[in-house]
Design an enzyme around this catalytic site. Structure first.
Site, PDB file in Angstrom:
ATOM      1  N   ILE A  29      65.136  27.367 -34.211  1.00 27.78           N
ATOM      2  CA  ILE A  29      64.281  26.184 -34.280  1.00 27.78           C
ATOM      3  C   ILE A  29      62.903  26.567 -34.795  1.00 27.78           C
ATOM      4  CG2 ILE A  29      63.272  24.274 -32.989  1.00 27.78           C
ATOM      5  CD1 ILE A  29      65.439  24.743 -30.845  1.00 27.78           C
ATOM      6  N   ASN A  60      62.329  22.007 -38.135  1.00 27.97           N
ATOM      7  CA  ASN A  60      61.491  20.996 -37.480  1.00 27.97           C
ATOM      8  C   ASN A  60      60.019  21.108 -37.862  1.00 27.97           C
ATOM      9  OD1 ASN A  60      60.485  19.214 -35.137  1.00 27.97           O
ATOM     10  ND2 ASN A  60      59.669  21.231 -34.587  1.00 27.97           N
ATOM     11  N   TYR A 108      53.015  14.726 -48.029  1.00 30.11           N
ATOM     12  CA  TYR A 108      54.040  14.625 -46.983  1.00 30.11           C
ATOM     13  C   TYR A 108      55.247  13.820 -47.470  1.00 30.11           C
ATOM     14  CZ  TYR A 108      55.979  14.118 -42.261  1.00 30.11           C
ATOM     15  OH  TYR A 108      56.790  14.158 -41.161  1.00 30.11           O
ATOM     16  N   LYS A 141      58.978  15.508 -47.888  1.00 32.10           N
ATOM     17  CA  LYS A 141      60.087  14.987 -47.090  1.00 32.10           C
ATOM     18  C   LYS A 141      61.182  14.399 -47.979  1.00 32.10           C
ATOM     19  CE  LYS A 141      59.071  15.963 -42.839  1.00 32.10           C
ATOM     20  NZ  LYS A 141      59.928  16.909 -42.073  1.00 32.10           N
ATOM     21  N   THR A 148      53.668  12.801 -30.395  1.00 27.51           N
ATOM     22  CA  THR A 148      53.471  14.235 -30.588  1.00 27.51           C
ATOM     23  C   THR A 148      52.072  14.518 -31.124  1.00 27.51           C
ATOM     24  OG1 THR A 148      54.308  14.142 -32.850  1.00 27.51           O
ATOM     25  CG2 THR A 148      55.918  14.566 -31.100  1.00 27.51           C
TER      26      THR A 148
END
Length: 243
Positions: free
Chosen positions: A7, A81, A148, A152, A184
């Site tokens: 991860i 992630n 971003y 992505k 988050t």
């Protein structure tokens, strides 16, 4: 026989909760990040700054040689992630070095780690699964998020290409997971932006005020349920709202 779960960004947020849920299941977890708070004997910390992937594969290979791992695993899982939303700004105001960092962390690193995992474990493990954490930003433009959104979007296409490349390999699965808007550190970063640099900042502040942010531990449980049942994975995109 145990699973091996790798991860990125395991020190906080979704990555942290993913590591917790796999450790609670007794699996071996490799967490890749710059810091670590885990003391579980099944957690193996690989300290690395993923914004600098030039020596990532060489370092990761040395890490595997140094640590004792099983020769075979029931399933090897890579969860890409780690990501950065920054910089949030009009494109002409973004510094060239910021463009490079976004490319490296958000796209180059997941591609390099996927390459490593496929080469090292495709023949050894009974199952290899790669989960790339996606975003709605992969599907539509968001003002002041040029980097971003682009990264992505690229990661989404890479995931589709991976699955197409190995479509004949029943033991291999690659998919994008859309986690929704989570509570988050990334959301905190977004809310701190000035309206001068991010026109839609009030919309994201409203998500917090209206309690519309998903708990990362809830999202982690959805990913866990999906990826630990690879026989049920039959497409390249999953959304937390559909599970």
């Amino acid at each position: 026989m145990k699973d091996l779960i790798i991860i990125t960004g395991a020190s906080s947020g979704l990555g942290n909760d993913l590591a917790k849920i796999f450790l609670e299941d007794g699996q071996t977890v490799i967490g890749i990040s710059r810091t670590n708070k885990f003391k579980d004997p099944n957690f193996i910390f690989f300290k690395y700054d993923l914004t600098k992937p030039q020596n990532l594969i060489k370092s990761f290979e040395a890490f595997f040689k140094k640590n004792e791992f099983q020769k075979t695993y029931r399933q090897v899982i890579l969860i890409n992630n780690a990501a950065t939303i920054l910089p949030i700004n009009y494109f002409h105001k973004i510094k060239p070095e910021e463009i490079l960092i976004s490319c490296q962390l958000n796209l180059q690193t997941p591609m390099m780690l996927s390459h490593f995992i496929i080469n090292k474990f495709m023949k050894k493990a009974k199952q290899v699964s790669i989960c790339n954490i996606s975003s709605g930003a992969a599907d539509y433009p968001i003002i002041n998020w040029s980097l971003y959104c682009t990264m992505k979007s690229g990661l989404k296409m890479f995931t589709q290409c991976l699955q197409a490349d190995y479509a004949d390999e029943k033991k291999f699965k690659a998919f994008s997971f859309y986690p929704g808007v989570m509570d988050t550190q990334m959301q905190k970063t977004i809310r701190k932006q000035s309206s001068k640099n991010f026109k839609n900042v009030e919309k994201f502040r409203g998500y917090k005020e209206d309690k519309k942010l998903l708990a990362p531990e809830l999202v982690a449980s959805k990913i866990y349920d999906l990826i630990t049942s690879p026989e049920k994975i039959n497409k390249t995109e999953y959304n937390v709202r559909d599970l």
